[in-house]
Design a protein around this motif. Sequence first.
Motif, PDB file in Angstrom:
ATOM      1  N   GLY A 190       0.781  -1.222   0.000  1.00  0.00           N
ATOM      2  CA  GLY A 190       0.000   0.000   0.000  1.00  0.00           C
ATOM      3  C   GLY A 190       0.813   1.272   0.000  1.00  0.00           C
ATOM      4  O   GLY A 190       0.260   2.352   0.065  1.00  0.00           O
ATOM      5  N   ARG A 191       2.138   1.146  -0.078  1.00  0.00           N
ATOM      6  CA  ARG A 191       2.925   2.387  -0.070  1.00  0.00           C
ATOM      7  C   ARG A 191       2.638   3.193  -1.331  1.00  0.00           C
ATOM      8  O   ARG A 191       2.567   2.656  -2.430  1.00  0.00           O
ATOM      9  CB  ARG A 191       4.411   2.051   0.011  1.00  0.00           C
ATOM     10  CG  ARG A 191       5.260   3.322   0.021  1.00  0.00           C
ATOM     11  CD  ARG A 191       6.717   3.031   0.092  1.00  0.00           C
ATOM     12  NE  ARG A 191       7.088   2.486   1.379  1.00  0.00           N
ATOM     13  CZ  ARG A 191       8.307   2.026   1.624  1.00  0.00           C
ATOM     14  NH1 ARG A 191       9.224   2.036   0.707  1.00  0.00           N
ATOM     15  NH2 ARG A 191       8.590   1.548   2.819  1.00  0.00           N
ATOM     16  N   ILE A 192       2.467   4.515  -1.156  1.00  0.00           N
ATOM     17  CA  ILE A 192       2.152   5.376  -2.300  1.00  0.00           C
ATOM     18  C   ILE A 192       3.449   5.700  -3.043  1.00  0.00           C
ATOM     19  O   ILE A 192       4.467   5.999  -2.418  1.00  0.00           O
ATOM     20  CB  ILE A 192       1.456   6.664  -1.818  1.00  0.00           C
ATOM     21  CG1 ILE A 192       0.190   6.317  -1.031  1.00  0.00           C
ATOM     22  CG2 ILE A 192       1.114   7.561  -2.978  1.00  0.00           C
ATOM     23  CD1 ILE A 192      -0.476   7.501  -0.386  1.00  0.00           C
ATOM     24  N   GLU A 193       3.376   5.647  -4.341  1.00  0.00           N
ATOM     25  CA  GLU A 193       4.549   5.928  -5.164  1.00  0.00           C
ATOM     26  C   GLU A 193       5.052   7.349  -4.914  1.00  0.00           C
ATOM     27  O   GLU A 193       4.258   8.276  -4.775  1.00  0.00           O
ATOM     28  CB  GLU A 193       4.153   5.773  -6.638  1.00  0.00           C
ATOM     29  CG  GLU A 193       5.316   5.411  -7.520  1.00  0.00           C
ATOM     30  CD  GLU A 193       4.833   5.052  -8.913  1.00  0.00           C
ATOM     31  OE1 GLU A 193       5.338   5.671  -9.848  1.00  0.00           O
ATOM     32  OE2 GLU A 193       3.948   4.189  -9.048  1.00  0.00           O
ATOM     33  N   ILE A 249      -2.013   7.689  -7.528  1.00  0.00           N
ATOM     34  CA  ILE A 249      -1.662   8.635  -6.456  1.00  0.00           C
ATOM     35  C   ILE A 249      -0.144   8.730  -6.311  1.00  0.00           C
ATOM     36  O   ILE A 249       0.556   7.715  -6.374  1.00  0.00           O
ATOM     37  CB  ILE A 249      -2.284   8.190  -5.118  1.00  0.00           C
ATOM     38  CG1 ILE A 249      -3.770   7.851  -5.299  1.00  0.00           C
ATOM     39  CG2 ILE A 249      -2.117   9.257  -4.061  1.00  0.00           C
ATOM     40  CD1 ILE A 249      -4.384   7.186  -4.100  1.00  0.00           C
ATOM     41  N   TYR A 250       0.333   9.950  -6.137  1.00  0.00           N
ATOM     42  CA  TYR A 250       1.756  10.165  -5.877  1.00  0.00           C
ATOM     43  C   TYR A 250       1.908  10.964  -4.595  1.00  0.00           C
ATOM     44  O   TYR A 250       1.065  11.803  -4.258  1.00  0.00           O
ATOM     45  CB  TYR A 250       2.411  10.948  -7.021  1.00  0.00           C
ATOM     46  CG  TYR A 250       2.454  10.189  -8.315  1.00  0.00           C
ATOM     47  CD1 TYR A 250       3.505   9.341  -8.607  1.00  0.00           C
ATOM     48  CD2 TYR A 250       1.423  10.325  -9.238  1.00  0.00           C
ATOM     49  CE1 TYR A 250       3.539   8.636  -9.796  1.00  0.00           C
ATOM     50  CE2 TYR A 250       1.447   9.624 -10.428  1.00  0.00           C
ATOM     51  CZ  TYR A 250       2.515   8.784 -10.699  1.00  0.00           C
ATOM     52  OH  TYR A 250       2.548   8.091 -11.869  1.00  0.00           O
ATOM     53  N   ASP A 297      -9.286   1.910  -6.514  1.00  0.00           N
ATOM     54  CA  ASP A 297     -10.482   2.709  -6.255  1.00  0.00           C
ATOM     55  C   ASP A 297     -10.341   4.191  -6.563  1.00  0.00           C
ATOM     56  O   ASP A 297     -11.338   4.902  -6.626  1.00  0.00           O
ATOM     57  CB  ASP A 297     -10.933   2.540  -4.798  1.00  0.00           C
ATOM     58  CG  ASP A 297     -11.711   1.251  -4.604  1.00  0.00           C
ATOM     59  OD1 ASP A 297     -11.646   0.409  -5.513  1.00  0.00           O
ATOM     60  OD2 ASP A 297     -12.383   1.099  -3.572  1.00  0.00           O
ATOM     61  N   CYS A 298      -9.126   4.687  -6.731  1.00  0.00           N
ATOM     62  CA  CYS A 298      -8.938   6.126  -6.961  1.00  0.00           C
ATOM     63  C   CYS A 298      -9.563   6.516  -8.294  1.00  0.00           C
ATOM     64  O   CYS A 298      -9.352   5.843  -9.306  1.00  0.00           O
ATOM     65  CB  CYS A 298      -7.460   6.485  -6.953  1.00  0.00           C
ATOM     66  SG  CYS A 298      -7.156   8.203  -7.353  1.00  0.00           S
ATOM     67  N   ILE A 325       0.654  15.610  -1.833  1.00  0.00           N
ATOM     68  CA  ILE A 325      -0.003  14.471  -2.494  1.00  0.00           C
ATOM     69  C   ILE A 325      -0.729  14.973  -3.731  1.00  0.00           C
ATOM     70  O   ILE A 325      -1.205  16.107  -3.763  1.00  0.00           O
ATOM     71  CB  ILE A 325      -0.956  13.751  -1.493  1.00  0.00           C
ATOM     72  CG1 ILE A 325      -1.394  12.385  -2.021  1.00  0.00           C
ATOM     73  CG2 ILE A 325      -2.165  14.610  -1.132  1.00  0.00           C
ATOM     74  CD1 ILE A 325      -2.057  11.521  -0.957  1.00  0.00           C
ATOM     75  N   TYR A 326      -0.738  14.161  -4.776  1.00  0.00           N
ATOM     76  CA  TYR A 326      -1.494  14.521  -5.982  1.00  0.00           C
ATOM     77  C   TYR A 326      -1.824  13.259  -6.753  1.00  0.00           C
ATOM     78  O   TYR A 326      -1.250  12.207  -6.508  1.00  0.00           O
ATOM     79  CB  TYR A 326      -0.718  15.518  -6.857  1.00  0.00           C
ATOM     80  CG  TYR A 326       0.617  15.044  -7.363  1.00  0.00           C
ATOM     81  CD1 TYR A 326       1.757  15.174  -6.590  1.00  0.00           C
ATOM     82  CD2 TYR A 326       0.747  14.487  -8.631  1.00  0.00           C
ATOM     83  CE1 TYR A 326       2.980  14.752  -7.058  1.00  0.00           C
ATOM     84  CE2 TYR A 326       1.972  14.065  -9.109  1.00  0.00           C
ATOM     85  CZ  TYR A 326       3.095  14.204  -8.303  1.00  0.00           C
ATOM     86  OH  TYR A 326       4.309  13.782  -8.774  1.00  0.00           O
ATOM     87  N   THR A 327      -2.771  13.395  -7.660  1.00  0.00           N
ATOM     88  CA  THR A 327      -3.134  12.234  -8.467  1.00  0.00           C
ATOM     89  C   THR A 327      -2.964  12.579  -9.939  1.00  0.00           C
ATOM     90  O   THR A 327      -3.033  13.740 -10.330  1.00  0.00           O
ATOM     91  CB  THR A 327      -4.599  11.803  -8.237  1.00  0.00           C
ATOM     92  OG1 THR A 327      -5.454  12.861  -8.649  1.00  0.00           O
ATOM     93  CG2 THR A 327      -4.872  11.485  -6.794  1.00  0.00           C
TER      94      THR A 327
END
Lengths: 290, 87
Positions: free
Chosen positions: A10-13, B20-21, B65-66, B81-83
């Motif tokens: 689940g770590r975000i890139e 998501i980044y 789910d994003c 954070i951004y997508t």
Amino acid sequence: MSVKGAGDEGRIETGEEHPLDHILRRDRLPHIWCPGCGLGSAMTCFAQAIEGVDIPLKKQVLLSGIGCTGRIAGYVNVDSYHTTHGRAIPFATGLKIANPELCVTVFSGDGDLFAIGGNHFLHAARRNVDINVICVNNFNYGMTGGQQGPTTPVDAKTTTTRYGSFEHPFNLPYLAAATGAVYVSRWTTLHCRQLEKSMEKALQKKGFTFIEIISPCPTGFGRPNKLGEGLEELRYYREKSVIKNDASWDEMDLHMRGEEPIVVGDFVDTERPTYLELEEQMLRKRGFMK
Amino acid sequence: MKYWRRPLDKDEIKTPKGHIYLIPDRCKGCGFCIEFCPKGVLEESKEINKKGYHLPKIADGKEDDCINCNFCMLICPEFAIYTEEGE
């Protein structure tokens, strides 16, 4: 950095560049605002808005006074001025009159704009100078240690009102509309999309526009009033905010406690000749301008 | 998602997918993105950044789910954070 027990699932890139980085002064980030403060969200909305409108970034100018909100001018990568306490609006008026092509925005706090700078606000609104004023209202003087300000609600505790504030606060949208602003709206930092739309509208509108942003201040206002961290304050906004564009002025009073709603919305949207338009009109009338 | 009737434009309209980044060293752990993500994609992780704040992570079973609504980017006070449009 990882700690024991932290899993990789689940770590975000990791991202390289935020989409708004070209509007920010990256080398100054992270900013000085506390965790849970709403100023960053307000600034994101503003950055989105100036990117969304047709006015080139070279013509955008951002001014701010003193205080936590005053720091915004230092983080935005457009022409910006960090002015003396309360004097952001006179600077903005001068800028607009000297170079009417600029899109001038004042981004400052409630203490700066309405306590020491109150008179300037009244007169800029009366003259209908074509500037945009965005006021981040956190109900106290956050940077100097959470003292009572002109918007502190009755009964609220601050470092200088240990028994609860016994002064009536300003009703900012009422004040702005009464002194002649052509566009008045109020949102909380949770209403990001509405806030962005309002800012875009204000940037494109001619005349004196005013947006009040209700923001959590977990350190200065939240702690003595037991409102909790910034997250809990945002939950409170989610629960208590009511969008009501045709609200009466009495309803707009903020209590920030109990069952009283926080009325938000676009309250005023009218037209009135601006300062520069009237000046031109008079000069033409008297034959000083062809 | 269950529909009580099949929408007429179901084939034309596609739910956007987001990726998501996160810029970890900007995060101050306020938890806004976790609380206000309309799809509940994020949760707090045990991982910390160099300032000692707990970073958000993608919750179990929410990987796809994003929907790229970008609300996390708007509400994040730290520009962390951004997508982006995903595949």
